[in-house]
Scaffold this motif. Sequence first.
Motif, PDB file in Angstrom:
ATOM      1  N   GLU A 180      -0.525   0.072 -12.862  1.00 26.33           N
ATOM      2  CA  GLU A 180      -1.078  -0.466 -11.617  1.00 26.33           C
ATOM      3  C   GLU A 180      -0.490  -1.872 -11.430  1.00 26.33           C
ATOM      4  N   ARG A 181      -0.161  -2.243 -10.193  1.00 26.42           N
ATOM      5  CA  ARG A 181       0.457  -3.556  -9.993  1.00 26.42           C
ATOM      6  C   ARG A 181       0.171  -4.077  -8.597  1.00 26.42           C
ATOM      7  N   MET A 182       0.419  -5.351  -8.408  1.00 27.38           N
ATOM      8  CA  MET A 182       0.248  -5.958  -7.096  1.00 27.38           C
ATOM      9  C   MET A 182       1.589  -5.912  -6.361  1.00 27.38           C
ATOM     10  N   VAL A 183       1.564  -5.499  -5.120  1.00 23.74           N
ATOM     11  CA  VAL A 183       2.785  -5.474  -4.305  1.00 23.74           C
ATOM     12  C   VAL A 183       2.505  -6.186  -2.991  1.00 23.74           C
ATOM     13  N   ARG A 184       3.558  -6.611  -2.343  1.00 25.10           N
ATOM     14  CA  ARG A 184       3.403  -7.324  -1.083  1.00 25.10           C
ATOM     15  C   ARG A 184       3.861  -6.436   0.066  1.00 25.10           C
ATOM     16  N   ASN A 185       3.044  -6.365   1.105  1.00 28.66           N
ATOM     17  CA  ASN A 185       3.441  -5.642   2.315  1.00 28.66           C
ATOM     18  C   ASN A 185       4.426  -6.549   3.053  1.00 28.66           C
ATOM     19  N   PRO A 186       5.708  -6.145   3.163  1.00 28.60           N
ATOM     20  CA  PRO A 186       6.699  -7.024   3.775  1.00 28.60           C
ATOM     21  C   PRO A 186       6.403  -7.345   5.244  1.00 28.60           C
ATOM     22  N   THR A 209       3.345  -7.784   6.670  1.00 33.38           N
ATOM     23  CA  THR A 209       2.226  -8.726   6.854  1.00 33.38           C
ATOM     24  C   THR A 209       2.202  -9.834   5.805  1.00 33.38           C
ATOM     25  N   GLY A 210       2.928  -9.638   4.695  1.00 31.14           N
ATOM     26  CA  GLY A 210       2.895 -10.608   3.608  1.00 31.14           C
ATOM     27  C   GLY A 210       1.641 -10.478   2.764  1.00 31.14           C
ATOM     28  N   GLU A 211       0.802  -9.497   3.080  1.00 37.15           N
ATOM     29  CA  GLU A 211      -0.461  -9.300   2.380  1.00 37.15           C
ATOM     30  C   GLU A 211      -0.230  -8.673   1.000  1.00 37.15           C
ATOM     31  N   GLN A 212      -0.945  -9.156   0.004  1.00 37.62           N
ATOM     32  CA  GLN A 212      -0.854  -8.594  -1.350  1.00 37.62           C
ATOM     33  C   GLN A 212      -1.806  -7.402  -1.435  1.00 37.62           C
ATOM     34  N   ILE A 213      -1.295  -6.272  -1.909  1.00 32.82           N
ATOM     35  CA  ILE A 213      -2.175  -5.118  -2.086  1.00 32.82           C
ATOM     36  C   ILE A 213      -1.966  -4.530  -3.465  1.00 32.82           C
ATOM     37  N   LYS A 214      -3.018  -3.894  -3.962  1.00 33.97           N
ATOM     38  CA  LYS A 214      -2.935  -3.280  -5.291  1.00 33.97           C
ATOM     39  C   LYS A 214      -2.353  -1.887  -5.145  1.00 33.97           C
ATOM     40  N   LYS A 215      -1.348  -1.596  -5.943  1.00 34.91           N
ATOM     41  CA  LYS A 215      -0.747  -0.258  -5.920  1.00 34.91           C
ATOM     42  C   LYS A 215      -1.193   0.451  -7.186  1.00 34.91           C
ATOM     43  N   GLU A 216      -1.701   1.665  -7.032  1.00 28.52           N
ATOM     44  CA  GLU A 216      -2.162   2.442  -8.179  1.00 28.52           C
ATOM     45  C   GLU A 216      -1.011   2.740  -9.130  1.00 28.52           C
ATOM     46  N   ALA A 217      -1.359   3.030 -10.373  1.00 27.42           N
ATOM     47  CA  ALA A 217      -0.354   3.460 -11.345  1.00 27.42           C
ATOM     48  C   ALA A 217       0.283   4.737 -10.810  1.00 27.42           C
ATOM     49  N   ASP A 218       1.576   4.875 -11.009  1.00 30.75           N
ATOM     50  CA  ASP A 218       2.244   6.092 -10.560  1.00 30.75           C
ATOM     51  C   ASP A 218       3.386   6.420 -11.508  1.00 30.75           C
ATOM     52  N   LYS A 219       4.062   7.493 -11.198  1.00 29.15           N
ATOM     53  CA  LYS A 219       5.184   7.929 -12.027  1.00 29.15           C
ATOM     54  C   LYS A 219       6.453   7.835 -11.201  1.00 29.15           C
ATOM     55  N   GLN A 220       7.535   7.539 -11.861  1.00 30.33           N
ATOM     56  CA  GLN A 220       8.816   7.393 -11.194  1.00 30.33           C
ATOM     57  C   GLN A 220       9.840   8.240 -11.939  1.00 30.33           C
ATOM     58  N   VAL A 221      10.644   8.984 -11.207  1.00 30.95           N
ATOM     59  CA  VAL A 221      11.701   9.774 -11.833  1.00 30.95           C
ATOM     60  C   VAL A 221      12.962   8.914 -11.874  1.00 30.95           C
ATOM     61  N   LYS A 222      13.567   8.819 -13.046  1.00 28.93           N
ATOM     62  CA  LYS A 222      14.758   8.000 -13.230  1.00 28.93           C
ATOM     63  C   LYS A 222      15.888   8.879 -13.762  1.00 28.93           C
ATOM     64  N   VAL A 223      17.111   8.438 -13.492  1.00 20.90           N
ATOM     65  CA  VAL A 223      18.283   9.130 -14.037  1.00 20.90           C
ATOM     66  C   VAL A 223      19.176   8.092 -14.683  1.00 20.90           C
ATOM     67  N   THR A 224      19.535   8.332 -15.935  1.00 18.53           N
ATOM     68  CA  THR A 224      20.505   7.479 -16.614  1.00 18.53           C
ATOM     69  C   THR A 224      21.807   8.265 -16.635  1.00 18.53           C
ATOM     70  N   VAL A 225      22.867   7.690 -16.112  1.00 19.04           N
ATOM     71  CA  VAL A 225      24.155   8.387 -16.039  1.00 19.04           C
ATOM     72  C   VAL A 225      24.858   8.327 -17.393  1.00 19.04           C
TER      73      VAL A 225
END
Length: 98
Positions: free
Chosen positions: A64-70, A72-88
């Motif tokens: 979970e982390r804080m992100v900024r809405n570009p 409005t500049g407002e800080q919002i909390k973003k829930e924990a999530d999963k990200q798919v990554k690829v290493t070449v």
Amino acid sequence: MNMAQKPMTKTQLVAALAEEMGADKKTAGAALDAVTSVVTKEVAAGGAVTLPGIGKVYCRERPERMVRNPATGEQIKKEADKQVKVTVAKALKDSVNG
């Protein structure tokens, strides 16, 4: 292949695989679908798959982390999530750079 070209479509990829394998398009299509299915299931379950000579596809959990809405500049909390990554794979990078 230069950068201006469109990516290969699935149909083109299946045809190229069939030629490379000396098999028909139905067999090549089934092989491609099987690889896709295995990678999808494994990565969705939190695992990783190495495609030899291509790279590693894996899932990374982001806390979970804080992100900024570009807008409005407002800080919002973003829930924990999963990200798919690829290493070449190094072999692929090296062959591209000749």
